[in-house]
Design a protein around this motif. Sequence first.
Motif, mmCIF file in Angstrom:
data_model
loop_
_atom_site.group_PDB
_atom_site.id
_atom_site.type_symbol
_atom_site.label_atom_id
_atom_site.label_comp_id
_atom_site.label_asym_id
_atom_site.label_seq_id
_atom_site.Cartn_x
_atom_site.Cartn_y
_atom_site.Cartn_z
ATOM 1 N N LEU A 1 0.841 -1.139 0.019
ATOM 2 C CA LEU A 1 -0.078 0.138 -0.027
ATOM 3 C C LEU A 1 0.832 1.545 -0.032
ATOM 4 C CD1 LEU A 1 -2.833 -1.066 2.529
ATOM 5 C CD2 LEU A 1 -3.072 -1.016 0.093
ATOM 6 N N ASP A 2 1.905 1.137 0.650
ATOM 7 C CA ASP A 2 2.743 2.393 0.790
ATOM 8 C C ASP A 2 3.443 2.440 -0.431
ATOM 9 O OD1 ASP A 2 2.224 2.542 3.383
ATOM 10 O OD2 ASP A 2 4.196 1.594 4.209
ATOM 11 N N ALA A 3 4.075 1.582 -1.135
ATOM 12 C CA ALA A 3 4.485 1.616 -2.474
ATOM 13 C C ALA A 3 3.571 2.241 -3.522
ATOM 14 C CB ALA A 3 5.086 0.379 -2.987
ATOM 15 N N ALA A 4 2.244 1.697 -3.471
ATOM 16 C CA ALA A 4 1.108 2.103 -4.459
ATOM 17 C C ALA A 4 0.914 3.577 -4.113
ATOM 18 C CB ALA A 4 0.034 1.350 -4.067
ATOM 19 N N SER A 5 0.846 4.090 -2.923
ATOM 20 C CA SER A 5 0.529 5.570 -2.469
ATOM 21 C C SER A 5 1.648 6.375 -3.050
ATOM 22 C CB SER A 5 0.554 5.640 -1.190
ATOM 23 O OG SER A 5 -0.519 5.038 -0.275
ATOM 24 N N ALA A 6 2.914 6.029 -2.959
ATOM 25 C CA ALA A 6 4.389 6.556 -3.255
ATOM 26 C C ALA A 6 4.079 7.137 -4.980
ATOM 27 C CB ALA A 6 5.353 6.269 -3.062
ATOM 28 N N GLY A 7 3.294 5.915 -5.779
ATOM 29 C CA GLY A 7 3.426 6.046 -7.277
ATOM 30 C C GLY A 7 2.094 6.555 -7.696
ATOM 31 N N LEU A 8 1.092 7.210 -6.896
ATOM 32 C CA LEU A 8 -0.017 7.586 -7.413
ATOM 33 C C LEU A 8 -0.173 8.821 -8.234
ATOM 34 C CD1 LEU A 8 -2.359 7.004 -4.493
ATOM 35 C CD2 LEU A 8 -2.261 5.596 -6.498
ATOM 36 N N ASP A 9 1.014 9.879 -8.094
ATOM 37 C CA ASP A 9 1.059 10.845 -8.805
ATOM 38 C C ASP A 9 1.453 10.704 -10.366
ATOM 39 O OD1 ASP A 9 0.657 12.350 -6.675
ATOM 40 O OD2 ASP A 9 2.625 12.757 -5.821
ATOM 41 N N GLY A 10 1.717 9.831 -10.660
ATOM 42 C CA GLY A 10 2.031 9.495 -12.142
ATOM 43 C C GLY A 10 0.820 9.309 -13.004
ATOM 44 N N PRO A 11 1.119 9.456 -14.410
ATOM 45 C CA PRO A 11 -0.242 9.411 -15.251
ATOM 46 C C PRO A 11 -0.733 8.219 -15.339
ATOM 47 C CG PRO A 11 1.927 9.538 -16.502
ATOM 48 C CD PRO A 11 2.155 9.779 -15.161
#
Length: 226
Positions: A197-207
């Motif tokens: 979940l932390d890794a997914a949260s960190a990548g959410l800003d991408g297109p």
Amino acid sequence: MKIGILQTGHAPDALIETTGDYDRMFARLLDGHGFTFETYPVVDGVFPDGADVADGWLITGSRHGAYDNLPWIAPLEDLIRQIKAEGRPLIGVCFGHQIIAQALGGKVEKFDGGWSIGRTEYDLDGQPVTLNAWHQDQVVALPDGATVLAGNGFCRYAVVAYGDRIWTIQPHPEYDTDFIAGLIRTRGRGVVPDAQLDAASAGLDGPVDNAVIAERMAGFFKKARA
């Protein structure tokens, strides 16, 4: 063109006021293509009178499993087979992707490889597309006549077609960044490993390529068929 939305789940109560329910997300995704929509919340036992009450059909995602022993699952499978028999275009997303495969003779199970969460890349017809995923269940065996259009190393059957009248997709083109972030907060903790979940949260800003898939979905519904 009237699209019947077969709603198989509801957005979390904490998010629905700002995002709308799943049917509204699809209406926004497909806005501008001249469609009208009518929702049938099959998850609550509300079904259409038959496959002929809409020109095309869309099955949403759900927190339930296609293999769950719920009273609306078997009637939904019957309706899927009726839609197929009548030749009306049908799209399934996430749970919709899975229940269509199951209804037509495939197999769905809780994947022992774990979850796919957040921005995920797939190879679609030889081109990379990035979409938001949220699933552990997967189609693990395809029905006869299925054609795989997209996948990756984790999810082999990510986009599947059945002739030119059924098209299904495992990830969520209707989910934007804010909604995935909300799911992580409201449904992820204690279910999905925190590190994932932390890794997914960190990548959410991408297109993400939601608009690309929306065009494909709209084109699929409008396609001229014999």
